[in-house]
Design an enzyme around this catalytic site. Structure first.
Site, PDB file in Angstrom:
ATOM      1  N   VAL A 203       0.833  -1.205   0.000  1.00 50.88           N
ATOM      2  CA  VAL A 203       0.000   0.000   0.000  1.00 50.88           C
ATOM      3  C   VAL A 203       0.864   1.251   0.000  1.00 50.88           C
ATOM      4  O   VAL A 203       0.580   2.221  -0.706  1.00 50.88           O
ATOM      5  CB  VAL A 203      -0.960  -0.012   1.208  1.00 50.88           C
ATOM      6  N   GLU A 204       1.944   1.233   0.769  1.00 51.70           N
ATOM      7  CA  GLU A 204       2.773   2.424   0.914  1.00 51.70           C
ATOM      8  C   GLU A 204       3.566   2.752  -0.347  1.00 51.70           C
ATOM      9  O   GLU A 204       3.604   3.919  -0.770  1.00 51.70           O
ATOM     10  CB  GLU A 204       3.736   2.255   2.097  1.00 51.70           C
ATOM     11  N   THR A 205       4.218   1.761  -0.937  1.00 51.03           N
ATOM     12  CA  THR A 205       5.135   2.058  -2.052  1.00 51.03           C
ATOM     13  C   THR A 205       5.076   1.046  -3.196  1.00 51.03           C
ATOM     14  O   THR A 205       5.982   1.004  -4.020  1.00 51.03           O
ATOM     15  CB  THR A 205       6.596   2.120  -1.549  1.00 51.03           C
TER      16      THR A 205
ATOM     17  N   TYR B  51      -7.696   3.088   5.546  1.00 53.21           N
ATOM     18  CA  TYR B  51      -6.345   2.552   5.366  1.00 53.21           C
ATOM     19  C   TYR B  51      -6.227   1.179   6.022  1.00 53.21           C
ATOM     20  O   TYR B  51      -5.727   0.227   5.413  1.00 53.21           O
ATOM     21  CB  TYR B  51      -5.331   3.512   5.966  1.00 53.21           C
TER      22      TYR B  51
END
Length: 342
Positions: A132-134, A323
């Protein structure tokens, strides 16, 4: 936050650059944050110098930091409209991302298994956070961290104190580890590496998981894996416990229940939910405390989820119920892909 060089050679080059007082980015002095002309920067350098950081290196770094108006613009742009759950879900949950997550776990299988053994966090959750982050390291950010943090520390008064602490932490991290503070890139808010840690989170939770002496969240996925697991463990992840339980209820969420309030944690009892018409899919003691979540869809229906303590832990990484649900859902899909591949 790439180090702009392969592991090993890049770190040696970074250390050498610092030891010579020359930074590898080749940036010309920008001047906006030159301590000779900027009393606040000079005061920060005085403070860091008193803590043992090399004054000459601090001066050189800040002389080369650049003010980026695009960062100010990004921080002050209007908030995005409310996203429904189905809209938010579709941003992060696709078959390709789940398949890439399974491949990431397979590629770093040993580190994943060790992280689970040492911290109790399952591989699919670690992979989902990084996914999800990168996108598993594919998009770590395009701004120099020094520019982002300097701009926000000295040109964004609303949150200057917060970003000043992050800038000081970043300078401490890079100079003490022999990393080039002018080369590392990240988000416009200064989040760094595979897991997008802010510098103070790096200081608190990052680990050298591959044992090479450097906590490298930019180029070493093993360190990122261990660091995400460390973060979750330190926020009281409960190994083997569920993240959420589905529930049923009326089409419109009852006003008596505070839904999606992650700041309140698991503070609503099953008894209170039942009185409001929300029933858990499974027997739970009436005094069990949960985090009630209402997920909205385009057609108007609502999915009810009761977040357990592990759901709340995920919201400590990003304070959003959407999230946490996206990470959980992606983790479920990654686990399904892995099961199908056996």
């Amino acid at each position: 936050m790439a180090l702009h060089a392969v592991k090993g050679k890049g770190l040696v080059a970074g250390c050498l650059a610092i030891s010579l007082g020359i930074f590898s980015s080749g940036a010309m002095a920008a001047g906006e944050f030159d301590p000779a002309d900027h009393p606040e920067v000079r005061a920060m350098i005085d403070s860091l110098d008193a803590k043992g950081l090399d004054r000459s290196k601090l001066i050189q770094v800040m002389q080369n930091a650049e003010l980026k108006q695009s960062i100010i613009k990004a921080m002050t742009r209007p908030a995005e409209r409310h996203l429904r759950w189905d809209e938010y879900r579709n941003i992060f949950i696709q078959p390709k991302r789940a398949q890439a997550g399974a491949a990431f776990i397979e590629k770093y299988h040993d580190a994943m298994m060790r992280a689970q053994q040492e911290y109790g966090v399952p591989p699919e959750i670690i992979a989902a956070i990084i996914g999800v982050e990168t996108s598993y390291g594919g998009n770590k950010g395009s701004y120099r961290v020094i520019d982002a943090l300097s701009t926000l520390a000295f040109e964004f008064p609303r949150r200057a104190d917060f970003f000043r602490k992050e800038l000081e932490a970043y300078l401490d991290i890079t100079l003490n580890q022999g990393l080039d503070p002018l080369a590392l890139k990240g988000s416009y808010a200064g989040a760094m590496g595979y897991p997008q840690f802010m510098p103070t989170s790096y200081q608190a939770y990052a680990v050298d998981f591959n044992g090479d002496g450097i906590k490298d969240l930019w180029n070493e996925p093993e360190d990122a894996i261990g660091s995400v697991a460390s973060y979750f463990s330190r926020h009281h992840w409960q190994s083997g416990e569920p993240i959420y339980i589905d529930a049923t209820g009326p089409m419109t969420p009852p006003g008596a229940i505070a839904f999606n309030q992650v700041s309140k944690g698991t503070s609503t009892t099953i008894a209170a939910l039942e009185q409001a018409g929300i029933k858990a899919d499974g027997a739970l003691p009436s005094n069990t405390s949960v985090l009630p979540v209402a997920l909205d869809f385009e057609d108007g229906h609502t999915r009810y989820v009761l977040g357990m303590p592990n759901f709340y832990v995920i919201t400590r990484y990003n304070h959003s119920h959407l999230y946490a649900m996206a990470v959980t859902t992606l983790a479920e899909h990654i686990k399904d892909v892995m099961a199908q591949e056996k």
